[in-house]
Enzyme design. Structure first.
Site, PDB file in Angstrom:
ATOM      1  N   CYS A   4     -61.632 -27.619 -23.919  1.00  0.00           N
ATOM      2  CA  CYS A   4     -60.196 -27.928 -23.941  1.00  0.00           C
ATOM      3  C   CYS A   4     -60.009 -29.189 -24.767  1.00  0.00           C
ATOM      4  O   CYS A   4     -60.508 -30.258 -24.417  1.00  0.00           O
ATOM      5  CB  CYS A   4     -59.654 -28.119 -22.526  1.00  0.00           C
ATOM      6  SG  CYS A   4     -57.968 -28.779 -22.521  1.00  0.00           S
ATOM      7  N   HIS A  46     -57.429 -31.489 -15.863  1.00  0.00           N
ATOM      8  CA  HIS A  46     -56.936 -30.278 -16.512  1.00  0.00           C
ATOM      9  C   HIS A  46     -55.984 -29.487 -15.607  1.00  0.00           C
ATOM     10  O   HIS A  46     -56.344 -29.111 -14.491  1.00  0.00           O
ATOM     11  CB  HIS A  46     -58.108 -29.370 -16.910  1.00  0.00           C
ATOM     12  CG  HIS A  46     -57.671 -28.175 -17.708  1.00  0.00           C
ATOM     13  ND1 HIS A  46     -57.492 -28.215 -19.076  1.00  0.00           N
ATOM     14  CD2 HIS A  46     -57.330 -26.919 -17.328  1.00  0.00           C
ATOM     15  CE1 HIS A  46     -57.075 -27.037 -19.498  1.00  0.00           C
ATOM     16  NE2 HIS A  46     -56.967 -26.225 -18.448  1.00  0.00           N
ATOM     17  N   ASN A  86     -43.459 -27.289 -22.833  1.00  0.00           N
ATOM     18  CA  ASN A  86     -43.525 -25.846 -23.053  1.00  0.00           C
ATOM     19  C   ASN A  86     -44.479 -25.239 -22.036  1.00  0.00           C
ATOM     20  O   ASN A  86     -45.606 -25.709 -21.877  1.00  0.00           O
ATOM     21  CB  ASN A  86     -44.021 -25.551 -24.474  1.00  0.00           C
ATOM     22  CG  ASN A  86     -42.997 -25.967 -25.512  1.00  0.00           C
ATOM     23  OD1 ASN A  86     -41.793 -25.788 -25.314  1.00  0.00           O
ATOM     24  ND2 ASN A  86     -43.453 -26.539 -26.607  1.00  0.00           N
ATOM     25  N   HIS A  97     -53.331 -26.982 -21.922  1.00  0.00           N
ATOM     26  CA  HIS A  97     -53.536 -28.161 -21.061  1.00  0.00           C
ATOM     27  C   HIS A  97     -52.153 -28.797 -20.976  1.00  0.00           C
ATOM     28  O   HIS A  97     -51.590 -29.184 -22.018  1.00  0.00           O
ATOM     29  CB  HIS A  97     -54.567 -29.100 -21.700  1.00  0.00           C
ATOM     30  CG  HIS A  97     -54.839 -30.364 -20.939  1.00  0.00           C
ATOM     31  ND1 HIS A  97     -56.104 -30.721 -20.519  1.00  0.00           N
ATOM     32  CD2 HIS A  97     -54.025 -31.369 -20.539  1.00  0.00           C
ATOM     33  CE1 HIS A  97     -56.067 -31.888 -19.891  1.00  0.00           C
ATOM     34  NE2 HIS A  97     -54.792 -32.305 -19.893  1.00  0.00           N
ATOM     35  N   HIS A  99     -48.857 -30.621 -21.140  1.00  0.00           N
ATOM     36  CA  HIS A  99     -48.508 -31.802 -21.940  1.00  0.00           C
ATOM     37  C   HIS A  99     -46.999 -31.902 -22.062  1.00  0.00           C
ATOM     38  O   HIS A  99     -46.292 -30.891 -22.044  1.00  0.00           O
ATOM     39  CB  HIS A  99     -49.166 -31.752 -23.319  1.00  0.00           C
ATOM     40  CG  HIS A  99     -48.908 -30.476 -24.073  1.00  0.00           C
ATOM     41  ND1 HIS A  99     -49.631 -29.330 -23.843  1.00  0.00           N
ATOM     42  CD2 HIS A  99     -47.991 -30.168 -25.027  1.00  0.00           C
ATOM     43  CE1 HIS A  99     -49.178 -28.363 -24.640  1.00  0.00           C
ATOM     44  NE2 HIS A  99     -48.175 -28.848 -25.360  1.00  0.00           N
TER      45      HIS A  99
HETATM   46  P1  DGP Z   1     -47.117 -26.873 -27.577  1.00  0.00           P
HETATM   47  O1  DGP Z   1     -46.440 -25.914 -28.509  1.00  0.00           O
HETATM   48  O2  DGP Z   1     -46.153 -27.467 -26.589  1.00  0.00           O
HETATM   49  O3  DGP Z   1     -48.344 -26.288 -26.922  1.00  0.00           O
HETATM   50  O4  DGP Z   1     -47.588 -28.069 -28.523  1.00  0.00           O
HETATM   51  C1  DGP Z   1     -48.894 -28.458 -28.754  1.00  0.00           C
HETATM   52  C2  DGP Z   1     -48.838 -29.663 -29.644  1.00  0.00           C
HETATM   53  O5  DGP Z   1     -50.121 -30.233 -29.702  1.00  0.00           O
HETATM   54  C3  DGP Z   1     -48.415 -29.401 -31.076  1.00  0.00           C
HETATM   55  O6  DGP Z   1     -47.215 -30.131 -31.356  1.00  0.00           O
HETATM   56  C4  DGP Z   1     -49.555 -29.915 -31.940  1.00  0.00           C
HETATM   57  C5  DGP Z   1     -50.341 -30.763 -30.980  1.00  0.00           C
HETATM   58  N1  DGP Z   1     -51.779 -30.713 -31.180  1.00  0.00           N
HETATM   59  C6  DGP Z   1     -52.570 -29.603 -31.215  1.00  0.00           C
HETATM   60  N2  DGP Z   1     -53.865 -29.951 -31.377  1.00  0.00           N
HETATM   61  C7  DGP Z   1     -53.884 -31.321 -31.435  1.00  0.00           C
HETATM   62  C8  DGP Z   1     -54.932 -32.269 -31.597  1.00  0.00           C
HETATM   63  O7  DGP Z   1     -56.114 -31.946 -31.712  1.00  0.00           O
HETATM   64  N3  DGP Z   1     -54.573 -33.579 -31.612  1.00  0.00           N
HETATM   65  C9  DGP Z   1     -53.268 -33.977 -31.476  1.00  0.00           C
HETATM   66  N4  DGP Z   1     -53.028 -35.278 -31.517  1.00  0.00           N
HETATM   67  N5  DGP Z   1     -52.259 -33.108 -31.319  1.00  0.00           N
HETATM   68  C10 DGP Z   1     -52.571 -31.795 -31.313  1.00  0.00           C
END
Ligand code: DGP
Length: 113
Positions: A4, A46, A86, A97, A99
């Site tokens: 994850c 998690h 979301n 995970h 957020h």
């Molecule tokens: P959601 O659609 O709510 O699942 O948004 C996931 C967000 O996570 C998206 O805006 C891009 C961000 N994201 C994905 N992978 C990474 C990562 O490895 N590092 C960071 N900082 N953000 C990430």
């Protein structure tokens, strides 16, 4: 949880710069920012999404307490901001995970996205 990405980031395994951190919560910049300020706030433990939070668990309060502190620390407390979570397929959750997106730094308009 193994494999994850947000578990790894939140627990410091990838050396990601933290905007805010405490025992329960980590906050860092979104990789793909949608506004001048786009911060992700995640629990260190998690949870797949908000549906995994038990009614006796105070992790959501801890996340919003962190958001309050981040807003003051990062200087968008006065102007306001949007928090987006979301949950699941139809909402477009891509990282499984839990957020919370903090979107700030510009006038966001009335629509959700
Ligand atoms: P959601 O659609 O709510 O699942 O948004 C996931 C967000 O996570 C998206 O805006 C891009 C961000 N994201 C994905 N992978 C990474 C990562 O490895 N590092 C960071 N900082 N953000 C990430």
């Amino acid at each position: 949880m193994e494999d994850c990405i947000f578990c790894k980031i939140a627990n410091g395994e990838l050396g990601t710069a933290m905007i805010y951190e405490n025992e329960y919560v980590a906050a860092f910049k979104d990789l793909n920012p949608q506004a001048p300020i786009h911060i992700l706030v995640v629990p260190k433990k998690h949870y797949e999404n908000v549906l995994a939070v038990d009614e006796n668990d105070n992790i959501i309060a801890k996340i919003y307490s962190a958001i309050n502190k981040i807003a003051k620390q990062e200087g968008f407390y006065e102007n306001g901001f949007r928090v987006i979570n979301n949950c699941g397929k139809d909402a477009g959750q891509t990282v499984m995970h839990m957020h919370f997106h903090i979107i700030a730094g510009k006038t966001l308009g009335e629509k959700i996205v």
